[in-house]
Design a protein around this motif. Sequence first.
Motif, PDB file in Angstrom:
ATOM      1  N   LYS A   4       0.900  -1.066  -0.013  1.00  0.00           N
ATOM      2  CA  LYS A   4      -0.082   0.077   0.216  1.00  0.00           C
ATOM      3  C   LYS A   4       0.763   1.183  -0.077  1.00  0.00           C
ATOM      4  CE  LYS A   4      -3.761   2.599   2.660  1.00  0.00           C
ATOM      5  NZ  LYS A   4      -3.351   3.549   1.739  1.00  0.00           N
ATOM      6  N   CYS A   5       1.856   1.159   0.992  1.00  0.00           N
ATOM      7  CA  CYS A   5       2.784   2.245   0.798  1.00  0.00           C
ATOM      8  C   CYS A   5       3.598   2.637  -0.556  1.00  0.00           C
ATOM      9  CB  CYS A   5       3.873   2.042   1.813  1.00  0.00           C
ATOM     10  SG  CYS A   5       4.991   3.468   1.905  1.00  0.00           S
ATOM     11  N   LEU A   6       3.984   1.396  -1.200  1.00  0.00           N
ATOM     12  CA  LEU A   6       4.308   1.504  -2.514  1.00  0.00           C
ATOM     13  C   LEU A   6       3.469   2.271  -3.512  1.00  0.00           C
ATOM     14  CD1 LEU A   6       6.101  -1.952  -2.640  1.00  0.00           C
ATOM     15  CD2 LEU A   6       7.400   0.409  -2.749  1.00  0.00           C
ATOM     16  N   ASN A   7       2.357   1.767  -3.459  1.00  0.00           N
ATOM     17  CA  ASN A   7       1.150   2.263  -4.361  1.00  0.00           C
ATOM     18  C   ASN A   7       0.979   3.748  -4.076  1.00  0.00           C
ATOM     19  OD1 ASN A   7       0.320   0.485  -6.177  1.00  0.00           O
ATOM     20  ND2 ASN A   7      -1.342  -0.454  -4.997  1.00  0.00           N
ATOM     21  N   GLU A  25      14.792 -17.974  -1.261  1.00  0.00           N
ATOM     22  CA  GLU A  25      15.759 -16.870  -1.119  1.00  0.00           C
ATOM     23  C   GLU A  25      16.315 -16.083  -2.207  1.00  0.00           C
ATOM     24  OE1 GLU A  25      17.602 -15.018   1.679  1.00  0.00           O
ATOM     25  OE2 GLU A  25      15.561 -15.417   2.219  1.00  0.00           O
ATOM     26  N   ARG A  26      16.774 -17.172  -3.275  1.00  0.00           N
ATOM     27  CA  ARG A  26      17.443 -16.479  -4.573  1.00  0.00           C
ATOM     28  C   ARG A  26      16.163 -15.673  -5.213  1.00  0.00           C
ATOM     29  NH1 ARG A  26      18.257 -22.215  -7.244  1.00  0.00           N
ATOM     30  NH2 ARG A  26      17.711 -21.121  -9.005  1.00  0.00           N
ATOM     31  N   ILE A  27      14.973 -16.032  -5.080  1.00  0.00           N
ATOM     32  CA  ILE A  27      13.853 -14.985  -5.675  1.00  0.00           C
ATOM     33  C   ILE A  27      13.861 -13.774  -4.760  1.00  0.00           C
ATOM     34  CG2 ILE A  27      11.379 -14.574  -5.641  1.00  0.00           C
ATOM     35  CD1 ILE A  27      11.374 -17.700  -6.222  1.00  0.00           C
ATOM     36  N   ARG A  28      13.777 -13.754  -3.540  1.00  0.00           N
ATOM     37  CA  ARG A  28      13.859 -12.627  -2.680  1.00  0.00           C
ATOM     38  C   ARG A  28      15.101 -11.628  -2.970  1.00  0.00           C
ATOM     39  NH1 ARG A  28      16.133 -10.681   1.711  1.00  0.00           N
ATOM     40  NH2 ARG A  28      17.666 -12.563   1.938  1.00  0.00           N
ATOM     41  N   LEU A  29      16.176 -12.321  -3.090  1.00  0.00           N
ATOM     42  CA  LEU A  29      17.416 -11.641  -3.531  1.00  0.00           C
ATOM     43  C   LEU A  29      17.262 -10.718  -4.814  1.00  0.00           C
ATOM     44  CD1 LEU A  29      19.969 -13.692  -1.651  1.00  0.00           C
ATOM     45  CD2 LEU A  29      19.283 -11.354  -1.143  1.00  0.00           C
ATOM     46  N   GLU A  30      16.848 -11.503  -5.745  1.00  0.00           N
ATOM     47  CA  GLU A  30      16.721 -10.902  -7.205  1.00  0.00           C
ATOM     48  C   GLU A  30      15.737 -10.186  -7.439  1.00  0.00           C
ATOM     49  OE1 GLU A  30      15.161 -12.860 -11.543  1.00  0.00           O
ATOM     50  OE2 GLU A  30      16.659 -14.077 -10.338  1.00  0.00           O
ATOM     51  N   ILE A  31      14.669 -10.045  -6.595  1.00  0.00           N
ATOM     52  CA  ILE A  31      13.771  -8.775  -6.570  1.00  0.00           C
ATOM     53  C   ILE A  31      14.421  -7.605  -5.703  1.00  0.00           C
ATOM     54  CG2 ILE A  31      11.462  -8.061  -5.559  1.00  0.00           C
ATOM     55  CD1 ILE A  31      11.042  -9.651  -7.942  1.00  0.00           C
ATOM     56  N   LEU A  60      18.473  -1.410  -7.999  1.00  0.00           N
ATOM     57  CA  LEU A  60      19.038  -0.738  -9.229  1.00  0.00           C
ATOM     58  C   LEU A  60      18.047   0.403  -9.738  1.00  0.00           C
ATOM     59  CD1 LEU A  60      20.412  -3.972 -10.976  1.00  0.00           C
ATOM     60  CD2 LEU A  60      21.754  -2.007 -10.147  1.00  0.00           C
ATOM     61  N   GLU A  61      16.671   0.198  -9.461  1.00  0.00           N
ATOM     62  CA  GLU A  61      15.924   0.933 -10.344  1.00  0.00           C
ATOM     63  C   GLU A  61      15.026   2.051  -9.480  1.00  0.00           C
ATOM     64  OE1 GLU A  61      12.990  -1.191 -12.430  1.00  0.00           O
ATOM     65  OE2 GLU A  61      14.470  -2.827 -12.815  1.00  0.00           O
ATOM     66  N   LEU A  62      15.240   1.970  -7.817  1.00  0.00           N
ATOM     67  CA  LEU A  62      14.358   2.802  -7.124  1.00  0.00           C
ATOM     68  C   LEU A  62      15.236   3.690  -6.592  1.00  0.00           C
ATOM     69  CD1 LEU A  62      11.572   0.424  -5.848  1.00  0.00           C
ATOM     70  CD2 LEU A  62      11.497   2.160  -7.853  1.00  0.00           C
ATOM     71  N   GLU A  90      17.085   5.670  -3.357  1.00  0.00           N
ATOM     72  CA  GLU A  90      17.618   5.392  -2.143  1.00  0.00           C
ATOM     73  C   GLU A  90      16.527   6.003  -0.899  1.00  0.00           C
ATOM     74  OE1 GLU A  90      21.575   5.817  -1.235  1.00  0.00           O
ATOM     75  OE2 GLU A  90      22.041   4.738  -3.206  1.00  0.00           O
ATOM     76  N   ASP A  91      15.845   7.052  -1.215  1.00  0.00           N
ATOM     77  CA  ASP A  91      15.473   7.896  -0.264  1.00  0.00           C
ATOM     78  C   ASP A  91      13.872   7.676  -0.121  1.00  0.00           C
ATOM     79  OD1 ASP A  91      15.010   9.249  -2.757  1.00  0.00           O
ATOM     80  OD2 ASP A  91      14.824  11.133  -1.706  1.00  0.00           O
ATOM     81  N   GLY A  92      13.106   6.885  -1.052  1.00  0.00           N
ATOM     82  CA  GLY A  92      11.846   6.120  -1.009  1.00  0.00           C
ATOM     83  C   GLY A  92      11.771   5.012  -0.805  1.00  0.00           C
ATOM     84  N   PRO A  93      10.514   4.460  -0.554  1.00  0.00           N
ATOM     85  CA  PRO A  93      10.175   3.032  -0.254  1.00  0.00           C
ATOM     86  C   PRO A  93      10.634   2.098  -1.409  1.00  0.00           C
ATOM     87  CG  PRO A  93       8.119   4.036  -0.666  1.00  0.00           C
ATOM     88  CD  PRO A  93       9.217   5.185  -0.571  1.00  0.00           C
ATOM     89  N   THR A  94      11.085   0.964  -1.181  1.00  0.00           N
ATOM     90  CA  THR A  94      11.669   0.023  -1.894  1.00  0.00           C
ATOM     91  C   THR A  94      10.845  -1.330  -1.811  1.00  0.00           C
ATOM     92  OG1 THR A  94      13.511  -1.152  -3.029  1.00  0.00           O
ATOM     93  CG2 THR A  94      13.256  -1.110  -0.527  1.00  0.00           C
ATOM     94  N   VAL A  95      11.022  -2.080  -2.943  1.00  0.00           N
ATOM     95  CA  VAL A  95      10.258  -3.149  -3.136  1.00  0.00           C
ATOM     96  C   VAL A  95      10.871  -4.354  -2.688  1.00  0.00           C
ATOM     97  CG1 VAL A  95       9.099  -4.913  -4.908  1.00  0.00           C
ATOM     98  CG2 VAL A  95       9.048  -2.441  -5.202  1.00  0.00           C
ATOM     99  N   THR A  96      10.246  -5.259  -1.604  1.00  0.00           N
ATOM    100  CA  THR A  96      10.803  -6.321  -0.998  1.00  0.00           C
ATOM    101  C   THR A  96      10.057  -7.235  -0.772  1.00  0.00           C
ATOM    102  OG1 THR A  96      10.519  -5.540   1.482  1.00  0.00           O
ATOM    103  CG2 THR A  96      12.833  -5.008   0.397  1.00  0.00           C
ATOM    104  N   LEU A  97      10.335  -8.691  -0.617  1.00  0.00           N
ATOM    105  CA  LEU A  97       9.325  -9.923  -0.635  1.00  0.00           C
ATOM    106  C   LEU A  97       9.393 -10.529   0.663  1.00  0.00           C
ATOM    107  CD1 LEU A  97       9.776 -11.762  -3.806  1.00  0.00           C
ATOM    108  CD2 LEU A  97       8.224  -9.864  -3.254  1.00  0.00           C
ATOM    109  N   SER A  98       8.279 -10.831   1.307  1.00  0.00           N
ATOM    110  CA  SER A  98       8.093 -11.749   2.508  1.00  0.00           C
ATOM    111  C   SER A  98       7.695 -12.965   1.933  1.00  0.00           C
ATOM    112  CB  SER A  98       7.198 -11.361   3.764  1.00  0.00           C
ATOM    113  OG  SER A  98       7.944 -10.041   4.447  1.00  0.00           O
ATOM    114  N   LEU A  99       8.381 -14.251   2.344  1.00  0.00           N
ATOM    115  CA  LEU A  99       7.932 -15.437   1.870  1.00  0.00           C
ATOM    116  C   LEU A  99       7.823 -16.565   2.903  1.00  0.00           C
ATOM    117  CD1 LEU A  99      10.807 -14.192  -0.024  1.00  0.00           C
ATOM    118  CD2 LEU A  99       9.673 -16.046  -1.582  1.00  0.00           C
ATOM    119  N   GLY A 100       6.643 -17.242   2.719  1.00  0.00           N
ATOM    120  CA  GLY A 100       6.418 -18.120   3.730  1.00  0.00           C
ATOM    121  C   GLY A 100       6.048 -19.615   3.329  1.00  0.00           C
ATOM    122  N   ILE A 101       6.846 -20.663   3.695  1.00  0.00           N
ATOM    123  CA  ILE A 101       7.108 -21.958   3.256  1.00  0.00           C
ATOM    124  C   ILE A 101       6.525 -23.124   4.073  1.00  0.00           C
ATOM    125  CG2 ILE A 101       8.915 -23.661   2.251  1.00  0.00           C
ATOM    126  CD1 ILE A 101      10.759 -21.132   1.912  1.00  0.00           C
ATOM    127  N   ALA A 102       5.748 -23.759   3.469  1.00  0.00           N
ATOM    128  CA  ALA A 102       5.581 -25.037   4.190  1.00  0.00           C
ATOM    129  C   ALA A 102       5.669 -26.357   3.149  1.00  0.00           C
ATOM    130  CB  ALA A 102       4.017 -24.946   4.684  1.00  0.00           C
TER     131      ALA A 102
END
Length: 178
Positions: A56-59, A114-120, A126-128, A130-142
């Motif tokens: 929501k903050c990114l949007n 972890e590879r996906i999280r780091l890639e995003i 590279l694209e956003l 430094e002073d604004g919000p950035t795109v990160t992921l949280s991932l839950g595995i079962a």
Amino acid sequence: MLQIANTELKRRAMLDGLTEVMNRLGFDSAYGEIWKKSVRDRTSLALVMVDIDHFKCLNDTYGHLFGDEWIKRVAQTLQSFTLQPDHFVARYGGDEMMMVLSDTTAWKAAEMSERIRLEISEMAALELSEDGPTVTLSLGIAATIPSENLSPDVLIKRADEALYQAKAAGRNKTVIWK
């Protein structure tokens, strides 16, 4: 001709229009089939629930077109990691995605996550600015070896719980359900 049109309509009904990965209806159908196959073959099945942190903050900061673009990019990145025929990605809701990984242990799913999280994170860095919000992921595995006396919903619930553990631990993390 009518059969071809009906097949195409059914295929489109199962796809998310924005990301072109499966939608929730497609997920429910395909997951049920993969679960049955895993029960029959007695093979491990892993789910990875993925959420874009602070979406929501990114949007609000960058606009909805930005949000849509990153939802598409996350879906494409997840899709690029589904190399086996019984692996697939679905948009589970809003900015949440689900990866279904047949014949995959929790540890293999965590390594991939972890590879996906780091890639995003690297893409966003590279694209956003430094002073604004950035795109990160949280991932839950079962993961589990499905059986007839275990409901498929249990694995979804566990992946969801692991996702919320990742968010509670500060976000931008991968957590395996225990």
